[in-house]
Design an enzyme around this catalytic site. Structure first.
Site, PDB file in Angstrom:
ATOM      1  N   ASN A 162     -46.021  55.058  25.710  1.00  0.00           N
ATOM      2  CA  ASN A 162     -45.933  56.041  24.626  1.00  0.00           C
ATOM      3  C   ASN A 162     -44.499  56.422  24.291  1.00  0.00           C
ATOM      4  OD1 ASN A 162     -45.557  57.482  27.035  1.00  0.00           O
ATOM      5  ND2 ASN A 162     -46.360  59.370  26.153  1.00  0.00           N
ATOM      6  N   LYS A 175     -43.705  49.537  15.407  1.00  0.00           N
ATOM      7  CA  LYS A 175     -45.050  49.918  15.816  1.00  0.00           C
ATOM      8  C   LYS A 175     -46.068  48.844  15.422  1.00  0.00           C
ATOM      9  CE  LYS A 175     -44.465  53.999  17.733  1.00  0.00           C
ATOM     10  NZ  LYS A 175     -44.848  54.264  19.145  1.00  0.00           N
ATOM     11  N   TYR A 185     -39.208  55.548   7.145  1.00  0.00           N
ATOM     12  CA  TYR A 185     -39.875  55.260   8.418  1.00  0.00           C
ATOM     13  C   TYR A 185     -40.003  53.759   8.670  1.00  0.00           C
ATOM     14  CZ  TYR A 185     -43.304  56.293  12.167  1.00  0.00           C
ATOM     15  OH  TYR A 185     -43.960  56.429  13.374  1.00  0.00           O
ATOM     16  N   ASP A 220     -48.603  68.276  15.927  1.00  0.00           N
ATOM     17  CA  ASP A 220     -47.518  69.266  15.950  1.00  0.00           C
ATOM     18  C   ASP A 220     -46.997  69.429  17.375  1.00  0.00           C
ATOM     19  OD1 ASP A 220     -45.707  71.201  15.415  1.00  0.00           O
ATOM     20  OD2 ASP A 220     -47.162  72.758  14.904  1.00  0.00           O
ATOM     21  N   THR A 221     -46.134  68.521  17.790  1.00  0.00           N
ATOM     22  CA  THR A 221     -45.577  68.562  19.146  1.00  0.00           C
ATOM     23  C   THR A 221     -44.103  68.903  19.151  1.00  0.00           C
ATOM     24  OG1 THR A 221     -44.977  66.233  19.080  1.00  0.00           O
ATOM     25  CG2 THR A 221     -47.181  66.773  19.883  1.00  0.00           C
ATOM     26  N   ASN A 234     -33.766  54.759  30.470  1.00  0.00           N
ATOM     27  CA  ASN A 234     -33.470  54.634  29.047  1.00  0.00           C
ATOM     28  C   ASN A 234     -34.013  53.296  28.598  1.00  0.00           C
ATOM     29  OD1 ASN A 234     -32.462  54.338  26.500  1.00  0.00           O
ATOM     30  ND2 ASN A 234     -30.310  54.547  27.057  1.00  0.00           N
ATOM     31  N   ALA A 242     -36.386  60.017  29.485  1.00  0.00           N
ATOM     32  CA  ALA A 242     -35.065  59.480  29.173  1.00  0.00           C
ATOM     33  C   ALA A 242     -33.975  60.522  29.416  1.00  0.00           C
ATOM     34  CB  ALA A 242     -35.008  59.000  27.724  1.00  0.00           C
ATOM     35  N   ARG A 243     -34.146  61.726  28.840  1.00  0.00           N
ATOM     36  CA  ARG A 243     -33.131  62.767  28.952  1.00  0.00           C
ATOM     37  C   ARG A 243     -33.683  64.105  29.438  1.00  0.00           C
ATOM     38  NH1 ARG A 243     -32.313  60.265  24.153  1.00  0.00           N
ATOM     39  NH2 ARG A 243     -33.378  61.921  23.031  1.00  0.00           N
TER      40      ARG A 243
END
Length: 233
Positions: free
Chosen positions: A70, A139, A132, A169-170, A43, A17-18
């Site tokens: 994803n 989802k 969330y 942990d990304t 986008n 996207a960016r």
């Protein structure tokens, strides 16, 4: 996931996207493995962006046999504060764009009588996580879509499944407060003794795209080291 598929010999179209530099870095790593990847910008909050991205990938590669959905977005706020634009933006990216892309790709997959569709969800679709709710709802819709696609498409040799990673942990969790404390707490309560890694998720995705996994149809598979089995954590 892209690196794991490339290691199996796949040519890839990487959507972004960016962060073009990040996408190009992955493409460069794939090239170092002896593979090929193209990068495409879209986008997915746009009205027809999912279809556009799928069509662009078809044009670049000449065909698509595996589709991985994803992309993800969301707003961090209680449901009582969610606005219509929050709803539309989150659902468009997390669910609606996936169906639009699949509809474009189906004729090619059906003509070959082989295809794989992988969607990526999260535990927040089935369990509550503070602030969330909007993402969790989208989802949950994605998981339901995957099941319906699986039943409709399996007779044509097209298999759909959903991957549900645990906390990985990304850097994506940097948008949430107290992320360091959250990582430590979840890792400490995970039966496997560690968080899932991107390589763990990639390994499962690559295997699901093999004929050996042909009887795994319409499932949502947890990859969280057993964390979701606990009644508290």
């Amino acid at each position: 996931i892209a690196l794991a598929l490339a290691a199996q010999g796949c040519t890839l179209a990487l959507g972004y996207a960016r962060k073009r530099a990040a996408a190009e870095a992955v493409a460069a790593e794939i090239a170092e493995l002896g593979g090929r990847a193209v990068v495409l910008r879209a986008n997915l909050a746009g009205e027809a962006a999912g279809a556009y991205l799928a069509d662009a990938a078809l044009q670049e590669l000449g065909g698509i046999d595996i589709f991985v959905a994803n992309a993800a977005a969301g707003v961090s706020k209680p449901l009582a504060e969610v606005k219509r634009r929050d709803w539309d933006w989150t659902v468009d990216i997390n669910a609606r764009s996936t169906l639009a892309a699949v509809q474009v790709l189906l004729p090619h997959m059906q003509s070959r009588r082989w295809g794989r569709i992988l969607t990526v969800t999260s535990g927040g679709s089935r369990r509550t996580v503070p602030n969330y709710g909007m993402t969790g709802i989208s989802k949950a819709a994605l998981e339901a879509m995957t099941r319906y696609l699986a039943v409709e498409l399996a007779p044509h040799g097209i298999i759909a499944n959903c991957i549900s990673p645990g906390l990985v942990d990304t850097g994506a969790i940097d948008a949430y407060a107290e992320n360091a404390a959250t990582l430590a707490r979840v890792a400490g309560h995970t039966p496997a003794g560690r968080l899932a890694t991107p390589a763990d998720i990639g390994a499962l995705a690559a295997w699901l795209c093999t004929d050996a996994a042909g009887m795994i149809v319409g499932q949502t598979i947890e990859v969280d080291g057993g964390y979701s089995l606990l009644t508290f954590g």
